[in-house]
Enzyme design. Structure first.
Site, mmCIF file in Angstrom:
data_model
loop_
_atom_site.group_PDB
_atom_site.id
_atom_site.type_symbol
_atom_site.label_atom_id
_atom_site.label_comp_id
_atom_site.label_asym_id
_atom_site.label_seq_id
_atom_site.Cartn_x
_atom_site.Cartn_y
_atom_site.Cartn_z
ATOM 1 N N LYS A 12 1.305 -2.640 4.954
ATOM 2 C CA LYS A 12 0.565 -3.495 4.015
ATOM 3 C C LYS A 12 1.585 -4.420 3.364
ATOM 4 C CE LYS A 12 -2.941 -3.432 0.362
ATOM 5 N NZ LYS A 12 -2.491 -4.627 -0.347
ATOM 6 N N LYS B 109 -6.874 1.288 2.515
ATOM 7 C CA LYS B 109 -5.483 1.074 2.114
ATOM 8 C C LYS B 109 -4.941 2.301 1.403
ATOM 9 C CE LYS B 109 -7.076 -1.620 -1.858
ATOM 10 N NZ LYS B 109 -7.040 -2.883 -2.575
ATOM 11 N N GLU C 295 -0.652 -12.349 6.432
ATOM 12 C CA GLU C 295 -0.103 -12.350 5.078
ATOM 13 C C GLU C 295 1.162 -13.207 5.105
ATOM 14 O OE1 GLU C 295 -1.868 -10.344 2.880
ATOM 15 O OE2 GLU C 295 -0.491 -10.037 1.201
HETATM 16 P P1 ATP Z 1 -4.633 -5.552 -3.059
HETATM 17 O O1 ATP Z 1 -4.570 -5.947 -4.487
HETATM 18 O O2 ATP Z 1 -4.416 -4.068 -2.814
HETATM 19 O O3 ATP Z 1 -3.871 -6.423 -2.120
HETATM 20 P P2 ATP Z 1 -7.095 -6.866 -2.353
HETATM 21 O O4 ATP Z 1 -8.367 -6.617 -3.100
HETATM 22 O O5 ATP Z 1 -6.403 -8.164 -2.499
HETATM 23 O O6 ATP Z 1 -6.144 -5.650 -2.669
HETATM 24 P P3 ATP Z 1 -7.944 -5.389 -0.080
HETATM 25 O O7 ATP Z 1 -8.886 -5.836 0.947
HETATM 26 O O8 ATP Z 1 -8.383 -4.326 -0.977
HETATM 27 O O9 ATP Z 1 -7.423 -6.683 -0.841
HETATM 28 O O10 ATP Z 1 -6.633 -4.862 0.605
HETATM 29 C C1 ATP Z 1 -6.192 -5.435 1.760
HETATM 30 C C2 ATP Z 1 -5.245 -6.565 1.454
HETATM 31 O O11 ATP Z 1 -3.972 -6.218 1.918
HETATM 32 C C3 ATP Z 1 -5.630 -7.797 2.200
HETATM 33 O O12 ATP Z 1 -6.460 -8.634 1.425
HETATM 34 C C4 ATP Z 1 -4.302 -8.454 2.554
HETATM 35 O O13 ATP Z 1 -3.954 -9.410 1.572
HETATM 36 C C5 ATP Z 1 -3.293 -7.348 2.434
HETATM 37 N N1 ATP Z 1 -2.647 -6.937 3.683
HETATM 38 C C6 ATP Z 1 -1.323 -6.807 3.872
HETATM 39 N N2 ATP Z 1 -1.052 -6.372 5.087
HETATM 40 C C7 ATP Z 1 -2.224 -6.208 5.737
HETATM 41 C C8 ATP Z 1 -2.586 -5.784 7.043
HETATM 42 N N3 ATP Z 1 -1.687 -5.402 7.925
HETATM 43 N N4 ATP Z 1 -3.912 -5.770 7.340
HETATM 44 C C9 ATP Z 1 -4.844 -6.133 6.444
HETATM 45 N N5 ATP Z 1 -4.549 -6.527 5.200
HETATM 46 C C10 ATP Z 1 -3.254 -6.573 4.845
#
Ligand code: ATP
Length: 586
Positions: A250, A424, A301
């Site tokens: 992540k 996550k 990302e």
């Molecule tokens: P957070 O604050 O934890 O980043 P969020 O609400 O922005 O959460 P979520 O969908 O909950 O987003 O968590 C996934 C996020 O992680 C994605 O929006 C993306 O920005 C990030 N990310 C980083 N690496 C990856 C990956 N390998 N696959 C998917 N998402 C990823």
């Protein structure tokens, strides 16, 4: 269709806080609107002219609008300013003064004409644009009735704020055009694939549900991102995933959706579906060179990397790239890489209905891997132990944790949805409620003593997507620096001040000022508790009590990349609370 008919509905909507009634009024308005102007009416009702990603904004500066209004009313700017001080709303001021003068509309205005004239106003740019904008608004106000003037001025200054959310409009469209709630999934899918309510409304009105069901992704139109759920341990994740999943690093940077159109043009959209193409000229360059399909939509990302070694750098480093000036210097000092993790479309094929392993396989062929554009590190794991090991390696390499992805044949790309296909697991989860939440600022209490003249604390809310409202969960006064209190918060919040509670806000606590729910901030707390003061998940765990966050603290991170609807949801908080209960000794 006459604009006067539309503003009559706006006036009624404005005077109710009942969401049911707002929906009914909107339904009646939409049912009367001919399909050929429906799209424009939908944008206007949200105070816009285009979907957000197009980047044409209304927002005429208030001092210019004031000049236009003064000229239209044949009054001095001073007089208008005085009246404005009393009403707090330039639209109401225009209406009052016009009424007092016995002003009548010069001629009936149609919705199409209003749209076209506001569009000209929004688009005028370059030398002389200010004068042009003032003149366009002056003419428009002069032609309008007092009541129309009220809404025209508000729209032109970007302050219409009827509180009509996207989800409400989707419900209303389902009701008016497709026989009710059962049509909602098809309509919502079309919206998630196009991020364009006006287009969805028009297609539905003209071609029915069938036309919507046949919509496909199209490069240039951002798709609403698929989101992840969260869990606190590898064993829970493996159980949810049915014994196997693709674990990926992540990355802690900025999520982007990259589009390459058939003509070679490349566009980059943010997580909030805004066009941020200009921010990353270096990313554009590597996409141009290293993406193979002619046209494509993929996600990744953008992360800050160590110059030379390419090692991951913390999220804060990326913020240096947000500046408007000396961009070239920043590109060199703070290099970035784009780590791709999903592919939604390539050369006329819609991959959103394909399972994740297929999408990843196509993605890996679509990208010629280089230090500036590469694939997310991934390992398919089949046990909690392997997942734990992969997680520790991810954290050691500078990632925030892992995102685990379902690899079954049902694991399609679910645009705009936070489901269990992605889970996550972040390094913060390893301690108590050390996980951060993203909350929406809905009000504030004035500061006292050393904080006099600034905010003492902010009233924060979680999002409840079922009811489409923001429910208060905590009052947060710590973690704010002087810079936050004196500059960053006022700059973001003052334009959003309201004299009353916003219809989409649910709070028992009454703050000194209310805000339009818009600004999202990251907060960390000691634990989630039950409290009679707050309304999130009210009565779900104890009669009369809702969920609250104890000892909340602002982490310093404004989530400008999130829309209020992307904030932590009430259901997520409830899930975190349940988890916390399980960890406590009984
Ligand atoms: P957070 O604050 O934890 O980043 P969020 O609400 O922005 O959460 P979520 O969908 O909950 O987003 O968590 C996934 C996020 O992680 C994605 O929006 C993306 O920005 C990030 N990310 C980083 N690496 C990856 C990956 N390998 N696959 C998917 N998402 C990823």
């Amino acid at each position: 269709m006459r604009y006067s008919e539309v503003v009559k509905a706006y006036a009624e909507i404005e005077h109710t806080t009942s969401r049911q009634r707002i929906g009914d009024l909107l339904a009646a308005l939409i049912a009367r609107t001919p399909p050929e102007v429906l799209g424009r009416l939908v944008y206007l009702t949200q105070g816009k002219l285009y979907p957000d990603f197009v980047g044409v904004e209304m927002g005429l500066a208030e001092r210019l609008a004031l000049r236009a209004v003064a000229r239209a009313l044949d009054a001095s700017e001073e007089q208008v300013r005085k009246n404005l001080a009393a009403t707090g709303d330039l639209g109401a001021t225009a209406e009052q003064v016009l009424r007092r003068k016995g002003h009548r509309a010069r001629r009936p205005l149609s919705v199409g004409e209003v749209y076209e004239r506001l569009d000209r106003l929004a688009r005028s740019a370059g030398p002389g644009a200010q004068g042009q904008k003032i003149e366009l608004l002056r003419e428009l106000v002069g032609d309008a009735s007092p009541e129309e003037a009220r809404y025209l001025v508000r729209t032109a200054t970007g302050k219409l704020r009827l509180g009509v959310a996207d989800m409400t409009l989707l419900d209303v469209l389902a009701m008016v055009y497709a026989g009710g709630k059962q049509a909602r999934p098809v309509i919502e899918r079309a919206y998630n694939l196009t991020s364009d309510l006006g287009l969805v409304a028009t297609e539905l009105a003209e071609g029915g549900l069938e036309r919507l069901a046949a919509l496909k992704p199209q490069p240039g139109r951002p798709i609403r991102p698929m989101l992840a759920q969260r869990l606190g341990s590898p064993s829970e994740i493996m159980q949810r995933m049915g014994g196997a999943c693709a674990a990926e690093y992540k990355y802690d940077g900025e999520r982007v959706q990259v589009h390459r159109l058939a003509d070679g043009q490349v566009a980059i959209f943010s997580r909030r579906i805004e066009d941020i193409t200009h921010q990353y000229p270096d990313v554009l360059e590597s996409v141009r060179k290293h993406l193979r399909p002619r046209s494509a939509i993929f996600e990744g990302e953008v992360v800050a990397v160590e110059p030379g070694t390419g090692e991951l750098r913390p999220f804060q480093e990326l913020m240096h790239r947000k500046r408007k000036h000396r961009v070239q210097e920043a590109i060199e000092a703070y290099p970035v890489a784009l780590v791709a993790f999903d592919l939604l479309y390539a050369d006329s094929v819609d991959y959103t209905p394909h399972p994740y392993p297929k999408r990843r396989a196509v993605l890996s062929k679509a990208i010629e891997s280089t230090p500036s554009l590469c694939l997310a590190t991934q390992e398919v794991v089949r046990s909690a132990e392997t997942l734990e090991r992969f997680f520790l390696k991810a954290v050691a390499d500078g990632a925030e944790g892992v995102v685990c992805k379902n690899v079954s044949e049902h694991a399609t790309y679910r645009a705009g949805a936070r489901e269990w296909l992605w889970i996550k697991y972040k390094r913060e989860y390893v301690s108590a409620m050390a996980d951060t939440v993203d909350l929406v600022v809905v009000g504030a209490l004035h500061g006292r003593g050393r904080r006099g003249g600034t905010f003492g604390s902010l009233l924060l809310a979680a999002y409840d997507p079922e009811a489409d409202v923001f429910r208060a969960v905590t009052k947060c006064g710590s973690g704010f620096s002087d810079q936050d209190l004196q500059q960053d918060l006022p700059r973001r919040l003052e334009p959003l001040e309201l004299p009353h509670r916003h219809p989409r806000v649910d709070s028992r606590l009454v703050p000194d000022v209310w805000f339009v729910p818009e600004v999202v901030i990251e907060v960390i707390g000691a634990e989630i508790t039950l409290s009679p003061t707050h309304t999130a998940a009210l009565g779900q765990f104890r009669p009369g009590s809702g969920l609250a966050i104890r000892f909340p603290r602002f982490t310093g991170r404004y989530r400008d990349d999130k829309r209020p609807e992307d904030a932590t949801t009430v259901a997520e908080l409830a899930e975190m609370y349940r988890r916390q209960l399980r960890q406590l000794p009984q």
